[in-house]
Design a protein around this motif. Structure first.
Motif, short mmCIF file in Angstrom:
data_model
loop_
_atom_site.label_atom_id
_atom_site.label_comp_id
_atom_site.label_asym_id
_atom_site.label_seq_id
_atom_site.Cartn_x
_atom_site.Cartn_y
_atom_site.Cartn_z
N GLU A 1 44.47 8.79 -12.10
CA GLU A 1 44.34 7.79 -13.16
C GLU A 1 43.81 6.48 -12.61
O GLU A 1 42.96 5.83 -13.22
CB GLU A 1 45.69 7.58 -13.86
N GLN A 2 44.30 6.10 -11.43
CA GLN A 2 43.82 4.85 -10.83
C GLN A 2 42.36 4.99 -10.42
O GLN A 2 41.58 4.04 -10.54
CB GLN A 2 44.66 4.45 -9.62
N MET A 3 41.98 6.17 -9.92
CA MET A 3 40.61 6.36 -9.51
C MET A 3 39.66 6.29 -10.72
O MET A 3 38.56 5.76 -10.61
CB MET A 3 40.46 7.70 -8.79
N ILE A 4 40.12 6.79 -11.85
CA ILE A 4 39.32 6.69 -13.08
C ILE A 4 39.14 5.22 -13.45
O ILE A 4 38.03 4.78 -13.80
CB ILE A 4 40.00 7.45 -14.23
N ALA A 5 40.23 4.45 -13.36
CA ALA A 5 40.16 3.02 -13.68
C ALA A 5 39.20 2.30 -12.73
O ALA A 5 38.40 1.45 -13.16
CB ALA A 5 41.55 2.39 -13.60
N CYS A 6 39.26 2.65 -11.47
CA CYS A 6 38.35 2.04 -10.48
C CYS A 6 36.91 2.42 -10.77
O CYS A 6 35.99 1.59 -10.68
CB CYS A 6 38.73 2.48 -9.07
N ALA A 7 36.69 3.69 -11.13
CA ALA A 7 35.34 4.18 -11.37
C ALA A 7 34.69 3.52 -12.58
O ALA A 7 33.46 3.56 -12.72
CB ALA A 7 35.37 5.69 -11.57
N GLU A 8 35.50 2.92 -13.44
CA GLU A 8 34.96 2.26 -14.62
C GLU A 8 34.67 0.78 -14.37
O GLU A 8 34.18 0.08 -15.26
CB GLU A 8 35.93 2.44 -15.80
N ARG A 9 34.96 0.31 -13.15
CA ARG A 9 34.63 -1.07 -12.78
C ARG A 9 33.14 -1.15 -12.45
O ARG A 9 32.55 -0.19 -11.93
CB ARG A 9 35.47 -1.52 -11.59
N PRO A 10 32.49 -2.27 -12.73
CA PRO A 10 31.04 -2.37 -12.51
C PRO A 10 30.60 -2.24 -11.06
O PRO A 10 29.47 -1.83 -10.80
CB PRO A 10 30.70 -3.76 -13.07
N ASN A 11 31.48 -2.56 -10.12
CA ASN A 11 31.09 -2.52 -8.70
C ASN A 11 31.54 -1.25 -7.98
O ASN A 11 31.38 -1.14 -6.77
CB ASN A 11 31.66 -3.73 -7.96
N VAL A 12 32.12 -0.30 -8.73
CA VAL A 12 32.62 0.93 -8.11
C VAL A 12 32.04 2.15 -8.82
O VAL A 12 32.06 2.24 -10.05
CB VAL A 12 34.17 1.01 -8.16
N SER A 13 31.52 3.09 -8.05
CA SER A 13 31.05 4.36 -8.58
C SER A 13 31.74 5.49 -7.82
O SER A 13 31.80 5.45 -6.58
CB SER A 13 29.53 4.52 -8.42
N VAL A 14 32.28 6.44 -8.55
CA VAL A 14 32.90 7.62 -7.94
C VAL A 14 32.13 8.84 -8.41
O VAL A 14 31.90 9.02 -9.62
CB VAL A 14 34.39 7.74 -8.32
N HIS A 15 31.73 9.66 -7.47
CA HIS A 15 30.97 10.87 -7.78
C HIS A 15 31.68 12.08 -7.16
O HIS A 15 32.11 12.02 -6.01
CB HIS A 15 29.55 10.76 -7.25
N VAL A 16 31.77 13.15 -7.91
CA VAL A 16 32.49 14.34 -7.46
C VAL A 16 31.51 15.49 -7.25
O VAL A 16 30.68 15.79 -8.12
CB VAL A 16 33.56 14.76 -8.49
#
Length: 266
Positions: A175-190
């Motif tokens: 859940e926290q990683m999802i919240a981080c991934a929605e920040r403009p300076n953070v991208s998470v790719h799986v």
């Protein structure tokens, strides 16, 4: 390394150089650095390492002061081999992180970080807590007024490592990683499991680009990590980064997969 310790080392480096009557160009020639590199180290836009400080102590006849300050920093809790990377990470404008087996450190929750660190049964409870706090402290860079751009690529298997001890931890972590991934300076790719084998499974690595445009990389293993700014190493890791990034899902597709993984844990 704590910012205050890093700043102290840089301040002492500049003081000793000026006291020796050396310009940045003259000093650079003696330690095999360019004047612009010396300036970048002194202002904090470029990390230094033990070999540089050792040469600087010799050239400036400082009695080993700079290396001694580095040892103090080491005693404050971080191994010497990791200090150059922490410095590069703190100063980075862009971070590229690939992790095939764990959530990246900059995105870990306190519970997840503690659980991972506690897997080393040689560590005392006190040391586990110290390392957990140090890991969380690193995440402060993402909350700076001008934070770095963080692009993280993980393997989907990281999200499905079933362990009863991790059950409540993983829900919060994803859940926290999802919240981080929605920040403009953070991208998470799986990278989805359907990809199968890929070059990233050889091990984790990270790349940091400083304000001067230069890159520093780190490769991790069971016992240590190897920071490098060597041209050949950077070329290899940059190519591997492009490969793992291309294997991964888009930002929005990855967020949807993360949400699906969170539901599977509940």
């Amino acid at each position: 390394m704590e910012g205050s310790t890093a700043d102290l080392i840089r301040a002492q480096l500049r003081r000793l150089r000026v006291a020796a009557g050396l310009s940045q160009e003259e000093f650079g020639k003696l330690v095999h650095y360019s004047a612009s590199m010396v300036s970048a180290v002194e202002t904090g836009s470029r990390p230094y390492d033990r070999s540089f400080l050792t040469r600087a102590d010799e050239v400036l006849d400082s009695g080993g002061l700079l290396v001694a300050l580095l040892r103090i920093a080491e005693r404050e809790g971080q191994p010497s081999w990791f200090l150059p990377w922490l410095d590069a990470e703190r100063l980075a404008q862009q971070l590229r992180v690939f992790q095939p087996s764990l959530i990246p450190a900059l995105l870990q929750t306190e519970g997840y970080a503690r659980a991972v660190i506690r897997c080393d049964d040689l560590l005392s409870d006190e040391e586990v807590e110290r390392r957990t706090a140090a890991r969380l402290d690193r995440q402060a860079i993402l909350d700076q007024p001008e934070p770095p751009q963080l692009i993280a690529v993980i393997d989907e298997s990281v999200l499905h490592r079933r362990d009863e001890r991790f059950w409540p931890v993983m829900v919060h972590q994803i859940e926290q990683m999802i919240a981080c991934a929605e920040r403009p300076n953070v991208s998470v790719h799986v990278i989805p499991l359907s990809v199968g084998l890929h070059i990233g499974l050889s091990g984790p690595f990270s790349l940091a680009r400083g304000v001067d445009g230069g890159w520093v990389a780190i490769m991790e293993n069971q016992l240590t990590a190897s920071p490098t700014d060597g041209e050949a190493d950077l070329a290899t890791l940059s190519a591997r980064w492009e490969t793992v990034r291309n294997e991964a899902l888009s930002r929005q597709q990855s967020i949807q997969l993360l949400k699906k993984a969170a539901k599977s844990w509940t």
